[in-house]
Design a protein around this motif. Structure first.
Motif, mmCIF file in Angstrom:
data_model
loop_
_atom_site.group_PDB
_atom_site.id
_atom_site.type_symbol
_atom_site.label_atom_id
_atom_site.label_comp_id
_atom_site.label_asym_id
_atom_site.label_seq_id
_atom_site.Cartn_x
_atom_site.Cartn_y
_atom_site.Cartn_z
ATOM 1 N N HIS A 67 0.545 -1.515 -0.360
ATOM 2 C CA HIS A 67 -0.431 -0.139 -0.041
ATOM 3 C C HIS A 67 0.941 1.426 0.187
ATOM 4 C CE1 HIS A 67 -3.919 2.094 0.647
ATOM 5 N NE2 HIS A 67 -2.974 2.926 1.632
ATOM 6 N N GLN A 68 0.992 2.268 -0.791
ATOM 7 C CA GLN A 68 1.255 3.501 -0.769
ATOM 8 C C GLN A 68 0.689 4.556 -1.018
ATOM 9 O OE1 GLN A 68 4.477 3.599 -4.494
ATOM 10 N NE2 GLN A 68 4.250 1.613 -4.105
ATOM 11 N N GLU A 69 0.324 5.338 0.204
ATOM 12 C CA GLU A 69 -0.347 6.236 0.514
ATOM 13 C C GLU A 69 -0.560 7.231 -0.516
ATOM 14 O OE1 GLU A 69 -3.805 7.648 2.056
ATOM 15 O OE2 GLU A 69 -3.529 5.435 2.292
ATOM 16 N N HIS A 70 0.708 7.715 -0.489
ATOM 17 C CA HIS A 70 1.370 9.031 -0.949
ATOM 18 C C HIS A 70 0.742 9.142 -3.487
ATOM 19 C CE1 HIS A 70 4.764 6.108 -2.105
ATOM 20 N NE2 HIS A 70 4.764 7.298 -3.205
ATOM 21 N N SER A 117 -3.504 9.273 -2.198
ATOM 22 C CA SER A 117 -3.692 10.678 -2.132
ATOM 23 C C SER A 117 -3.175 11.552 -3.517
ATOM 24 C CB SER A 117 -2.765 11.143 -0.995
ATOM 25 O OG SER A 117 -3.450 10.491 0.009
ATOM 26 N N TRP A 168 -6.808 1.011 -5.185
ATOM 27 C CA TRP A 168 -7.081 3.249 -5.422
ATOM 28 C C TRP A 168 -8.191 2.626 -6.156
ATOM 29 C CZ3 TRP A 168 -8.508 5.862 -9.323
ATOM 30 C CH2 TRP A 168 -8.363 7.238 -9.401
ATOM 31 N N ARG A 208 -11.517 1.749 -4.012
ATOM 32 C CA ARG A 208 -11.758 2.766 -2.038
ATOM 33 C C ARG A 208 -12.005 4.528 -2.822
ATOM 34 N NH1 ARG A 208 -6.575 6.232 0.905
ATOM 35 N NH2 ARG A 208 -6.736 4.117 1.633
ATOM 36 N N SER A 252 1.195 -3.139 5.248
ATOM 37 C CA SER A 252 0.736 -1.195 4.954
ATOM 38 C C SER A 252 1.085 -1.134 6.619
ATOM 39 C CB SER A 252 -0.763 -0.812 4.529
ATOM 40 O OG SER A 252 -1.947 -1.555 5.947
#
Length: 364
Positions: free
Chosen positions: A41-44, A47, A90, A93, A294
């Motif tokens: 998981h790559q939150e940036h 976003s 993504w 979400r 994550s």
């Protein structure tokens, strides 16, 4: 009779199940979806994608003048780095957030996912345009005819998209744009408009080409394919489209994946038992699953039919020191190979020694 047969062919066409093929491809890459995958998981990145798709909404809410056009966002990275997985997770979400945020007056965006390679025809420009235009026409109830001639679709597409964009927000995702080709097999971006209507957001993914010196000297495999990727990358930069480079796994994530890896336990059957062999094959192909890594620890089953993979420190260290280990696809394939050898009663150390001798290659 001929007219009846023609109508039946039109009703039962590969395009009628094409959406399911693309959805299945995406589902296989969703965390906790039951597939053999590793998803970091790559939150940036999530976003960045969300902010990009909601930019036109923010402009209208804060009173600023919206941009007169939109330019695509590109995800790039080596093969196996997780571009498709990032986009698939993504989308889940983003769709959920859009449903929560939508009101009676404003519906959520129309999201179109096209994965080049999920079906035989998905790599052709004409097939992409025809599928997209049909879905736009159906979703927005457009009274526009789609030309039957494939060579006309790239010319009609910009006008078609502009009309659809007046009906609502649109998010177009083309995964694997480097595989798109025309009927003559030419790879490039001539078919893709330079800009789009302001409320149309286009996200592309591209597999990074080999280094230019390797391509020019013929040191890479599939030279023509790599040259095509390089042409596309140069064109993207010339158009000044924003490119996000995806990074591989961090060392700590690799350690966690290896340490938390579970193998299915298979009770030994009598020699020559066909059921035992089928059962072993089934478990090897479907039961090896590595959950999402994550900031929140992923749930890993404690089923009594699974057991943890125990590696001696030296072997574990050799795995972690390999330069390709941060590539999720490579790591997943390596662990599946280890599991297969052990479950098939082969000597694991023979495999690991061969792996080291061949420089970590899994295809030798």
């Amino acid at each position: 009779k001929e007219a009846l047969v023609a109508n039946m062919r039109n009703d039962f066409c590969i395009t009628s199940i094409e959406g399911d093929l693309h959805a299945t491809f995406a589902r296989a890459r969703i965390a906790d979806g039951g597939a053999d995958c590793i998803f970091a998981h790559q939150e940036h990145v999530f976003s960045e994608l969300t902010s990009f798709c909601e930019s036109s909404i923010k402009e209208s809410k804060d009173g600023s003048i919206p941009s007169s056009f939109s330019i695509p966002l590109v995800l790039s990275g080596p093969s196996g780095i997780g571009k498709s997985a990032v986009l698939a997770n993504w989308i889940v979400r983003f769709e959920a957030e859009s449903k929560r945020a939508q009101s009676i007056m404003e519906a959520g965006p129309f999201i179109f996912w096209h994965c080049c390679g999920s079906s035989r025809n998905s790599t052709y420009v004409s097939h992409l345009f025809r599928r997209l235009m049909k879905e736009l026409k159906k979703h927005f109830e457009l009274n526009i005819q789609i030309d039957e001639r494939d060579d006309r679709l790239p010319w009609d597409f910009p006008r078609f998209l502009e009309i659809a964009a007046k009906k609502g927000r649109i998010v177009l995702i083309i995964d694997g744009v480097h595989r798109i080709q025309n009927e003559d097999g030419e790879v490039g971006l001539k078919w893709l408009p330079l800009n789009f209507p302001p409320n149309v957001k286009v996200i592309l993914s591209l597999t990074s080409p080999s280094k230019e010196e390797k391509i020019s000297t013929g040191q890479c495999v599939h030279k023509e394919r790599e040259e095509g990727k390089l042409r596309i990358l140069h064109e993207l930069k010339r158009r000044n489209w924003r490119i996000i480079e995806l990074a591989g796994l961090e060392k700590g994530q690799c350690e966690k994946i290896i340490d938390d890896f579970r193998m299915p336990h298979i009770a030994k059957k009598n020699k020559g038992s066909k059921f035992s062999e089928r059962r072993r094959s089934s478990l090897v192909s479907s039961s090896i699953f590595l959950n999402e890594i994550s900031n929140v620890p992923g749930h890993i089953t404690d089923d009594i039919n699974e057991r943890k993979l125990a590696l001696v420190p030296k072997t574990r260290s050799e795995m972690l020191s390999h330069p390709e280990i941060t590539n999720p696809l490579y790591l997943c394939t390596l662990l599946k190979c280890v599991s297969y050898f052990m479950l098939s009663s082969y000597d694991l150390w023979i495999f690991l020694n061969s792996w080291k001798i061949n420089g970590g290659s899994l295809t030798s």
